[in-house]
Design an enzyme around this catalytic site. Structure first.
Site, mmCIF file in Angstrom:
data_model
loop_
_atom_site.group_PDB
_atom_site.id
_atom_site.type_symbol
_atom_site.label_atom_id
_atom_site.label_comp_id
_atom_site.label_asym_id
_atom_site.label_seq_id
_atom_site.Cartn_x
_atom_site.Cartn_y
_atom_site.Cartn_z
ATOM 1 N N CYS A 120 -2.154 -3.428 1.606
ATOM 2 C CA CYS A 120 -1.291 -2.321 1.179
ATOM 3 C C CYS A 120 -1.931 -0.946 1.311
ATOM 4 O O CYS A 120 -1.248 0.040 1.615
ATOM 5 C CB CYS A 120 -0.863 -2.507 -0.281
ATOM 6 S SG CYS A 120 -0.483 -4.214 -0.740
ATOM 7 N N CYS B 284 -1.450 1.817 4.214
ATOM 8 C CA CYS B 284 -0.248 2.670 4.286
ATOM 9 C C CYS B 284 -0.009 3.455 3.003
ATOM 10 O O CYS B 284 0.457 4.587 3.037
ATOM 11 C CB CYS B 284 0.984 1.815 4.578
ATOM 12 S SG CYS B 284 0.976 1.164 6.258
ATOM 13 N N HIS B 285 -0.268 2.845 1.842
ATOM 14 C CA HIS B 285 0.112 3.503 0.577
ATOM 15 C C HIS B 285 -1.027 4.291 -0.073
ATOM 16 O O HIS B 285 -0.781 5.063 -0.997
ATOM 17 C CB HIS B 285 0.633 2.460 -0.422
ATOM 18 C CG HIS B 285 1.859 1.742 0.057
ATOM 19 N ND1 HIS B 285 3.116 2.298 0.015
ATOM 20 C CD2 HIS B 285 2.015 0.519 0.623
ATOM 21 C CE1 HIS B 285 4.004 1.431 0.521
ATOM 22 N NE2 HIS B 285 3.357 0.345 0.900
ATOM 23 N N MET C 203 8.330 -1.569 5.872
ATOM 24 C CA MET C 203 7.597 -2.399 4.908
ATOM 25 C C MET C 203 7.647 -3.856 5.383
ATOM 26 O O MET C 203 8.729 -4.408 5.597
ATOM 27 C CB MET C 203 8.271 -2.251 3.529
ATOM 28 C CG MET C 203 7.777 -3.245 2.503
ATOM 29 S SD MET C 203 6.129 -2.851 1.855
ATOM 30 C CE MET C 203 5.986 -4.187 0.651
ATOM 31 N N HIS D 79 -2.730 11.401 12.157
ATOM 32 C CA HIS D 79 -3.111 9.992 12.317
ATOM 33 C C HIS D 79 -3.935 9.782 13.588
ATOM 34 O O HIS D 79 -5.143 9.893 13.552
ATOM 35 C CB HIS D 79 -1.859 9.119 12.287
ATOM 36 C CG HIS D 79 -2.143 7.661 12.179
ATOM 37 N ND1 HIS D 79 -2.603 7.089 11.030
ATOM 38 C CD2 HIS D 79 -2.066 6.666 13.086
ATOM 39 C CE1 HIS D 79 -2.794 5.796 11.231
ATOM 40 N NE2 HIS D 79 -2.474 5.511 12.473
ATOM 41 N N HIS E 140 3.354 7.830 17.550
ATOM 42 C CA HIS E 140 2.152 6.994 17.397
ATOM 43 C C HIS E 140 1.563 6.776 18.787
ATOM 44 O O HIS E 140 1.868 5.802 19.473
ATOM 45 C CB HIS E 140 2.515 5.665 16.727
ATOM 46 C CG HIS E 140 1.313 4.906 16.241
ATOM 47 N ND1 HIS E 140 0.438 4.283 17.108
ATOM 48 C CD2 HIS E 140 0.820 4.683 14.996
ATOM 49 C CE1 HIS E 140 -0.528 3.700 16.393
ATOM 50 N NE2 HIS E 140 -0.319 3.935 15.111
HETATM 51 FE FE1 DHE Z 1 -4.925 1.364 13.659
HETATM 52 C C1 DHE Z 1 -6.489 3.430 15.942
HETATM 53 C C2 DHE Z 1 -5.386 3.678 11.217
HETATM 54 C C3 DHE Z 1 -2.916 -0.463 11.565
HETATM 55 C C4 DHE Z 1 -4.819 -1.153 15.954
HETATM 56 N N1 DHE Z 1 -5.750 3.211 13.605
HETATM 57 C C5 DHE Z 1 -6.335 3.902 14.659
HETATM 58 C C6 DHE Z 1 -6.793 5.179 14.194
HETATM 59 C C7 DHE Z 1 -6.495 5.248 12.848
HETATM 60 C C8 DHE Z 1 -5.837 4.013 12.486
HETATM 61 C C9 DHE Z 1 -6.797 6.389 11.910
HETATM 62 C C10 DHE Z 1 -7.468 6.256 15.036
HETATM 63 C C11 DHE Z 1 -8.933 6.005 15.155
HETATM 64 C C12 DHE Z 1 -9.627 7.015 16.046
HETATM 65 O O1 DHE Z 1 -9.133 7.271 17.170
HETATM 66 O O2 DHE Z 1 -10.652 7.572 15.640
HETATM 67 N N2 DHE Z 1 -4.221 1.585 11.734
HETATM 68 C C13 DHE Z 1 -4.546 2.603 10.915
HETATM 69 C C14 DHE Z 1 -3.893 2.441 9.633
HETATM 70 O O3 DHE Z 1 -4.053 3.155 8.605
HETATM 71 C C15 DHE Z 1 -2.902 1.365 9.773
HETATM 72 C C16 DHE Z 1 -1.519 1.990 9.956
HETATM 73 C C17 DHE Z 1 -2.713 0.452 8.582
HETATM 74 C C18 DHE Z 1 -3.908 -0.311 8.106
HETATM 75 O O4 DHE Z 1 -3.799 -0.935 7.055
HETATM 76 O O5 DHE Z 1 -4.949 -0.287 8.737
HETATM 77 C C19 DHE Z 1 -3.375 0.731 11.093
HETATM 78 N N3 DHE Z 1 -4.023 -0.487 13.742
HETATM 79 C C20 DHE Z 1 -3.268 -1.043 12.781
HETATM 80 C C21 DHE Z 1 -2.839 -2.378 13.144
HETATM 81 O O6 DHE Z 1 -2.152 -3.166 12.433
HETATM 82 C C22 DHE Z 1 -3.274 -2.601 14.548
HETATM 83 C C23 DHE Z 1 -2.028 -2.593 15.436
HETATM 84 C C24 DHE Z 1 -3.971 -3.936 14.797
HETATM 85 C C25 DHE Z 1 -5.360 -4.016 14.230
HETATM 86 O O7 DHE Z 1 -6.273 -4.309 15.008
HETATM 87 O O8 DHE Z 1 -5.534 -3.816 13.040
HETATM 88 C C26 DHE Z 1 -4.126 -1.355 14.788
HETATM 89 N N4 DHE Z 1 -5.539 1.180 15.597
HETATM 90 C C27 DHE Z 1 -5.433 0.041 16.336
HETATM 91 C C28 DHE Z 1 -6.026 0.272 17.645
HETATM 92 C C29 DHE Z 1 -6.491 1.603 17.655
HETATM 93 C C30 DHE Z 1 -6.179 2.141 16.349
HETATM 94 C C31 DHE Z 1 -6.089 -0.741 18.778
HETATM 95 C C32 DHE Z 1 -7.209 2.343 18.792
HETATM 96 C C33 DHE Z 1 -6.276 2.650 19.915
HETATM 97 C C34 DHE Z 1 -6.921 3.362 21.066
HETATM 98 O O9 DHE Z 1 -6.466 3.134 22.207
HETATM 99 O O10 DHE Z 1 -7.838 4.158 20.852
#
Ligand code: DHE
Length: 544
Positions: A47, A50-51, A88, A327, A370
């Site tokens: 949670c 996001c929250h 959600m 983000h 995004h």
């Molecule tokens: Fe991410 C990048 C935060 C959920 C896969 N994710 C990022 C970045 C942030 C972030 C701040 C940028 C980092 C940077 O560039 O310095 N992500 C979050 C969350 O807060 C969120 C929404 C919820 C959570 O609880 O974490 C979240 N993210 C996910 C997933 O569910 C994903 C799809 C699968 C996973 O692996 O957890 C996911 N996030 C990614 C990926 C990147 C990413 C693959 C980098 C992408 C890129 O090409 O640079």
């Protein structure tokens, strides 16, 4: 204990972070200490992203007790069970949380949130461990790997990354990392690979060793998402920076050893209304190629901080008031302009990293942009553009990115395409490609979530082609969410993850970029829940 190992199985909140059995207020159901511990762990894992830890909301709605107590126990329980079309997840009907767990979570939300502890220099130094000292590391590359064409692949629910060879598709090695490991970033030289877990554990892997090996690790907080390294000419590989969600702070570290040098809190005023926010989380971080600066995006207060790393004692930070809920984002093709999505505001802010100033905040005409790092390509009509897809709608927004030769289009939405639907997370192309790939892993339609749309860059009005990546993987069970395209070094292939449940088969599907046909399915029992993939060359050079 100095040098204590943080094993993945220990990656729940530390003991001192657990809330005390909350004192029952009249009419508010209490939790036993054991239940509060379960709730706190579930909250952290499912949670808080996001929250927010203090439940003040960002991507998800605020869940402070003034709101939850109005909604009441039954409403909360149903909401957690069934989810909502606004994003959600349906934790109950998807089977990810059991009924007793949902009951605990509904009661937990009626009680005051308990802030986890702070994590300062003392805690960081205690968690810090150099596994191979710098003078014991090789002076040059000792293995025969084509380092620039390796991929670091997130194995999310295993808390691991797999290093996969971009030519042979073989797994070179698997590394243990933090909990629900999130992203990989490369040092400027391509020697060091940094990985960060949601539990704020950073591991650094030396790709020069034979075989590549983890050489240092540190835990920079309790929750985190971002890591980056200094890329300015003359400062290559010198510093690393980690950004934390909790405590809200970033830390500059020595690039080779991860020794923590300087911690900066991001707590402060929201950029426009100027009221205090106790939890402004650090979202994406990039390293400027034009100045010795990190670009740190602070989510809840809406500031983009340009952190000058030349003098850590007399630290200079340029704090740019941009927009709330910053983000993810990436550079334009010249590496000078940085685009970052303020996703819950439907906006993208553009920074000139050469001059160190905000250029513009642009409305994207879609719901929750995004981009990941976004996609750069040249169009005949508008010149070079940077593009983003959206979490909440089918729109793909193209923004002009060349103020020199195409000033009339710069920093304007020049075109909006329509893709397969909402639920998109990442968009990708490559300088050698004529294709623009848009994923939709969070779309509620299984068919859309398991395929990608491809647009023809030379003819954007041509209908997109749908590549059934999930089907191509040969996997028939599970959700088969197809996520995050990543090109190989020469831009001839794009790799997609087929992200399935932890107990189900997953795969990586390689597509030939020229023909848009299936080239290879990478399957291995060790490839569990693959999500992000980071090609060494493209990541270190910011090519996307
Ligand atoms: Fe991410 C990048 C935060 C959920 C896969 N994710 C990022 C970045 C942030 C972030 C701040 C940028 C980092 C940077 O560039 O310095 N992500 C979050 C969350 O807060 C969120 C929404 C919820 C959570 O609880 O974490 C979240 N993210 C996910 C997933 O569910 C994903 C799809 C699968 C996973 O692996 O957890 C996911 N996030 C990614 C990926 C990147 C990413 C693959 C980098 C992408 C890129 O090409 O640079």
């Amino acid at each position: 204990t100095p040098g204590k190992r943080y094993e993945p199985e220990l990656n729940v909140l530390p003991e001192q972070a657990m809330p005390k059995a909350p004192g029952a207020e009249a009419g508010i159901p209490a939790l036993t200490k054991a239940e509060a511990e379960i709730a706190n762990t579930i909250y952290f894992q499912r949670c808080a992203g996001c929250h927010g830890v203090l439940r003040k909301g960002a991507t998800g709605k605020p869940l402070t007790t003034d709101i939850t107590r109005n909604l009441g126990y039954d409403y909360l329980k149903n909401f957690i069970t069934y989810g909502s079309p606004a994003g959600m997840p349906n934790w109950g009907t998807s089977g990810e949380l059991t009924e007793p767990q949902i009951d605990i979570m509904a009661r937990y939300l009626l009680n005051e949130p308990v802030a986890p502890p702070e994590w300062g220099m003392k805690e960081m130094r205690e968690s810090w461990k150099v596994l191979v000292p710098v003078d014991k590391r090789p002076a040059k590359q000792m293995n025969k790997l084509d380092l620039d064409n390796l991929f670091s692949v997130t194995l999310r629910d295993k808390g691991q990354v797999a290093l996969i060879d971009g030519k042979t598709y073989e797994i070179v090695k698997i590394f243990e990392t933090g909990y629900a490991v999130h992203i990989s970033r490369m040092s400027a030289s391509g020697r060091y690979l940094y990985v960060i877990g949601r539990d704020a554990l950073i591991n650094v892997i030396d790709l020069y060793m034979d075989p590549p090996a983890e050489v240092a690790r540190i835990k920079i907080g309790i929750e985190a998402r971002s890591v980056e390294t200094s890329k300015m000419h003359g400062w290559e590989d010198k510093y690393a920076i980690g950004g934390a969600y909790w405590p809200p702070q970033y830390v500059i570290m020595d690039g080779a050893t991860l020794e923590p040098l300087k911690i900066v809190s991001t707590r402060g005023m929201i950029y426009d209304e100027q009221t205090y926010h106790p939890e402004p989380r650090v979202a994406s971080i990039v390293a400027s190629h034009y100045r010795p600066e990190f670009v740190v995006n602070v989510k809840e207060t809406g500031f983009i901080d340009l952190v000058d790393y030349t003098d850590l004692k007399n630290l200079k930070v340029t704090s740019i008031a941009a927009e709330r809920f910053l983000h993810d984002g990436g550079f334009d093709k010249t590496g000078r302009y940085f685009f970052v999505a303020a996703n819950a505001r439907n906006k993208v802010a553009v920074i000139d990293t050469k001059e160190g100033r905000l250029i513009k905040v642009i409305e994207t005409q879609g719901d929750r942009p995004h981009p990941g790092r976004g996609a750069n390509f040249d169009t005949k009509e508008f010149g070079p553009v940077w593009a983003t897809s959206h979490l909440g709608s089918e729109h793909i927004t193209l923004i002009g990115s060349d103020p020199e030769k195409h000033p009339e289009n710069a920093w304007k939405v020049v075109k909006v395409l329509e893709g397969q639907g909402g639920g998109s997370l990442f968009i990708k192309t490559h300088p050698n490609s004529k294709n623009l790939y848009v994923d939709t892993p969070l779309n509620p339609e299984a068919e859309i979530a398991s395929s990608v749309a491809v647009f023809d860059i030379d003819n954007l009005d041509k209908p997109y082609e749908v590549l059934p990546i999930g089907e191509w993987s040969g996997i028939s069970q599970g959700q088969r969410r197809v996520v995050q395209g990543e090109f190989n070094k020469d831009g001839s292939e794009i790799w997609f993850s087929v992200w399935n449940g932890k107990e189900q088969e997953s795969a990586i599907v390689v597509v030939d970029d020229k023909t848009r046909k299936l080239k290879k399915v990478i399957k291995d029992p060790r490839i569990v829940t693959p999500t992000g993939k980071f090609n060494v060359y493209n990541t270190r050079k910011d090519i996307y």
